[in-house]
Enzyme design. Structure first.
Site, PDB file in Angstrom:
ATOM      1  N   CYS A   1       0.457  -0.755  13.047  1.00 32.07           N
ATOM      2  CA  CYS A   1      -0.010   0.598  12.712  1.00 32.07           C
ATOM      3  C   CYS A   1      -0.989   1.165  13.742  1.00 32.07           C
ATOM      4  CB  CYS A   1      -0.642   0.606  11.320  1.00 32.07           C
ATOM      5  SG  CYS A   1      -1.662  -0.822  10.969  1.00 32.07           S
TER       6      CYS A   1
ATOM      7  N   HIS B   1      -6.358   5.107   9.599  1.00 36.90           N
ATOM      8  CA  HIS B   1      -7.023   4.363  10.670  1.00 36.90           C
ATOM      9  C   HIS B   1      -7.600   5.365  11.680  1.00 36.90           C
ATOM     10  CE1 HIS B   1      -5.415   0.764   9.088  1.00 36.90           C
ATOM     11  NE2 HIS B   1      -4.548   0.426  10.006  1.00 36.90           N
TER      12      HIS B   1
ATOM     13  N   GLY C   1      -3.984  -1.200   5.073  1.00 32.70           N
ATOM     14  CA  GLY C   1      -3.172  -1.912   6.061  1.00 32.70           C
ATOM     15  C   GLY C   1      -2.940  -3.352   5.647  1.00 32.70           C
TER      16      GLY C   1
ATOM     17  N   ARG D   1       8.365  -8.575  16.771  1.00 36.51           N
ATOM     18  CA  ARG D   1       7.951  -7.503  17.692  1.00 36.51           C
ATOM     19  C   ARG D   1       7.977  -7.899  19.160  1.00 36.51           C
ATOM     20  NH1 ARG D   1       2.788  -5.751  14.277  1.00 36.51           N
ATOM     21  NH2 ARG D   1       3.842  -4.628  12.597  1.00 36.51           N
TER      22      ARG D   1
ATOM     23  N   THR E   1       7.777  -2.629  -3.774  1.00 39.66           N
ATOM     24  CA  THR E   1       6.614  -2.432  -4.642  1.00 39.66           C
ATOM     25  C   THR E   1       5.307  -2.414  -3.849  1.00 39.66           C
ATOM     26  OG1 THR E   1       6.612  -4.808  -4.948  1.00 39.66           O
ATOM     27  CG2 THR E   1       7.641  -3.511  -6.695  1.00 39.66           C
ATOM     28  N   GLY E   2       5.377  -2.686  -2.554  1.00 38.82           N
ATOM     29  CA  GLY E   2       4.165  -2.821  -1.745  1.00 38.82           C
ATOM     30  C   GLY E   2       3.595  -1.493  -1.292  1.00 38.82           C
ATOM     31  N   ALA E   3       2.408  -1.570  -0.666  1.00 36.88           N
ATOM     32  CA  ALA E   3       1.720  -0.358  -0.210  1.00 36.88           C
ATOM     33  C   ALA E   3       2.600   0.433   0.761  1.00 36.88           C
ATOM     34  CB  ALA E   3       0.390  -0.741   0.459  1.00 36.88           C
ATOM     35  N   VAL E   4       3.251  -0.252   1.696  1.00 37.69           N
ATOM     36  CA  VAL E   4       4.123   0.435   2.658  1.00 37.69           C
ATOM     37  C   VAL E   4       5.464   0.767   2.015  1.00 37.69           C
ATOM     38  CG1 VAL E   4       5.377   0.184   4.846  1.00 37.69           C
ATOM     39  CG2 VAL E   4       3.000  -0.578   4.675  1.00 37.69           C
TER      40      VAL E   4
HETATM   41  P1  A2P Z   1       6.067  -8.082  -5.212  1.00 34.69           P
HETATM   42  O1  A2P Z   1       5.351  -6.842  -5.667  1.00 34.69           O
HETATM   43  O2  A2P Z   1       7.227  -8.420  -6.080  1.00 34.69           O
HETATM   44  O3  A2P Z   1       5.140  -9.242  -4.964  1.00 34.69           O
HETATM   45  P2  A2P Z   1       1.651  -5.383  -0.154  1.00 34.69           P
HETATM   46  O4  A2P Z   1       1.791  -5.203   1.338  1.00 34.69           O
HETATM   47  O5  A2P Z   1       1.145  -4.160  -0.840  1.00 34.69           O
HETATM   48  O6  A2P Z   1       0.868  -6.608  -0.478  1.00 34.69           O
HETATM   49  O7  A2P Z   1       3.140  -5.622  -0.709  1.00 34.69           O
HETATM   50  C1  A2P Z   1       3.938  -6.695  -0.315  1.00 34.69           C
HETATM   51  C2  A2P Z   1       5.380  -6.440  -0.694  1.00 34.69           C
HETATM   52  O8  A2P Z   1       6.156  -7.587  -0.327  1.00 34.69           O
HETATM   53  C3  A2P Z   1       5.598  -6.270  -2.205  1.00 34.69           C
HETATM   54  O9  A2P Z   1       6.658  -5.369  -2.428  1.00 34.69           O
HETATM   55  C4  A2P Z   1       5.991  -7.675  -2.620  1.00 34.69           C
HETATM   56  O10 A2P Z   1       6.755  -7.722  -3.803  1.00 34.69           O
HETATM   57  C5  A2P Z   1       6.851  -8.073  -1.446  1.00 34.69           C
HETATM   58  N1  A2P Z   1       7.013  -9.526  -1.395  1.00 34.69           N
HETATM   59  C6  A2P Z   1       6.042 -10.464  -1.362  1.00 34.69           C
HETATM   60  N2  A2P Z   1       6.585 -11.705  -1.341  1.00 34.69           N
HETATM   61  C7  A2P Z   1       7.935 -11.538  -1.363  1.00 34.69           C
HETATM   62  C8  A2P Z   1       9.060 -12.422  -1.351  1.00 34.69           C
HETATM   63  N3  A2P Z   1       8.903 -13.734  -1.296  1.00 34.69           N
HETATM   64  N4  A2P Z   1      10.299 -11.884  -1.394  1.00 34.69           N
HETATM   65  C9  A2P Z   1      10.465 -10.546  -1.417  1.00 34.69           C
HETATM   66  N5  A2P Z   1       9.450  -9.662  -1.431  1.00 34.69           N
HETATM   67  C10 A2P Z   1       8.202 -10.141  -1.390  1.00 34.69           C
END
Ligand code: A2P
Length: 345
Positions: free
Chosen positions: A132, A252, A163, A103, A15-18
């Site tokens: 990045c 960037h 980022g 890394r 679900t995150g940006a990346v």
């Molecule tokens: P979630 O959307 O459920 O919080 P970004 O870099 O855009 O902040 O996104 C971070 C990503 O890492 C999201 O997909 C977020 O899911 C996920 N994430 C954050 N904490 C956890 C966790 N404890 N376990 C699994 N995924 C996580």
């Protein structure tokens, strides 16, 4: 002919940006995927995402979720990688990790396919995707390094807020609106890290990305310095960096000054860059043509322009290097590692 193996791939941090760009990149490319599993925190479990016309349901990232996974692309932050990457490896997955967790581990290859693809095959379960800003810089340096030999690099970055994830993008939007409407607000997210102080990002330029180290450099700057040497297998390259966050959503930009072992010719450098894999030269001062964050967005390449000789150093060149930090800087580089691995596996 033997039938091509099909791979069960997982995206951790879907679900995150990346993570979202990873899904999009997997959708656009032609990897032999038998199944895609999307993982995130418990907060997102049950959410639906479409992939190649199918509806996939996000699951909570926990050790059992990695049963049967062949390749896991991690981008959910360092703590999630530290907790779950080895669980995935134990269950037979190859982990391609986009965080800084592994890394600099000597057992973990750090790979940019245009520079050190051979390192992919030295993995012991985990391959790390570099920072990045490091990735786009080394892609631009590699063809010049092969011809002129690399001695010294001095870079200033102009880094987009994406980022730092979705929350940083939201913060820049909210702050920009608040500033324009003359409303008050409290900076909450940037600079990232558990820092005492946060700064206004809208209409501002912040010379801090990640936490300060004892030597006065930030962790982001040290990542670029150490990762460049590791990717190029050369501790002798002198690298110095100033990392700056600017109010740009994606893309960037970097002002890179390079000194080579040999004197470097601008025309030859331009030609070498134009022929290099993953590089696009945009360099025509007459028509004001040079790389921009806005025009690099959504593209996988690294864009190079403003190529010019230093006025004092015959072995010195200046470059302006721009790339989409979520694509070549993260999602695309990770998927490209997976593609290279699959092609040769
Ligand atoms: P979630 O959307 O459920 O919080 P970004 O870099 O855009 O902040 O996104 C971070 C990503 O890492 C999201 O997909 C977020 O899911 C996920 N994430 C954050 N904490 C956890 C966790 N404890 N376990 C699994 N995924 C996580």
């Amino acid at each position: 002919m033997a039938e091509q193996k099909q791979y069960h791939i997982a995206v951790v941090g879907a679900t995150g940006a990346v993570g979202q760009q990873m899904i999009k990149t997997l959708e656009e490319r032609d990897l032999p995927i038998s199944k895609l599993t999307l993982l995130a925190s418990a907060r997102s479990a049950g959410k639906e995402v479409s992939f190649k016309g199918e509806t996939l349901t996000i699951q909570e990232a926990k050790p059992e979720a990695f049963e049967g996974i062949d390749i896991a692309l991690f981008s959910a932050g360092g703590s999630v990688s530290r907790k779950l990457a080895h669980e995935a490896v134990e269950r037979g997955a190859l982990v391609i990790d986009n965080t800084s967790a592994f890394r600099m581990d000597p057992e973990v290859p750090l790979v940019v396919p245009e520079v050190n693809p051979e390192d992919i095959f030295k993995h012991k379960g985990i391959i790390a995707n570099p920072n990045c800003s490091t990735i786009q810089m080394v892609v631009a340096l590699q063809p010049l390094r092969e011809r002129f030999g690399l001695k010294r690099v001095i870079t200033s970055t102009y880094q987009a807020v994406s980022g730092a994830g979705h929350s940083a993008v939201d913060e820049l939007k909210k702050q920009s609106k608040a500033v324009l409407e003359e409303e008050s607000f409290t900076p909450d997210i940037l600079p990232v890290g558990s820092l005492e102080k946060k700064h206004q990002m809208a209409f501002n330029v912040v010379p801090q990305i990640d936490v300060f180290q004892d030597n006065g450099f930030t962790f982001e700057e040290m990542k670029m310095i150490n990762e460049t040497k590791k990717i190029m297998h050369d501790d002798g390259i002198q690298v110095s960096v100033t990392c700056v966050r600017v109010p740009v959503f994606t893309g960037h930009s970097e002002a890179v000054y390079v000194e080579f072992e040999k004197d470097a010719d601008v025309q030859e450098a331009r030609q070498l860059l134009a022929q290099a894999p993953g590089v696009v030269v945009e360099d025509d001062p007459q028509t004001q043509h040079y790389p921009l964050a806005t025009t690099s967005e959504g593209k996988n390449e690294v864009f190079v322009g403003r190529i010019r000789k230093d006025l004092d150093q015959p072995n010195g060149l200046h470059l302006w290097v721009v790339s989409d930090n979520l694509l070549k800087g993260a999602a695309w580089n990770s998927v490209q590692i997976a593609e290279t691995y699959i092609e040769k596996a």
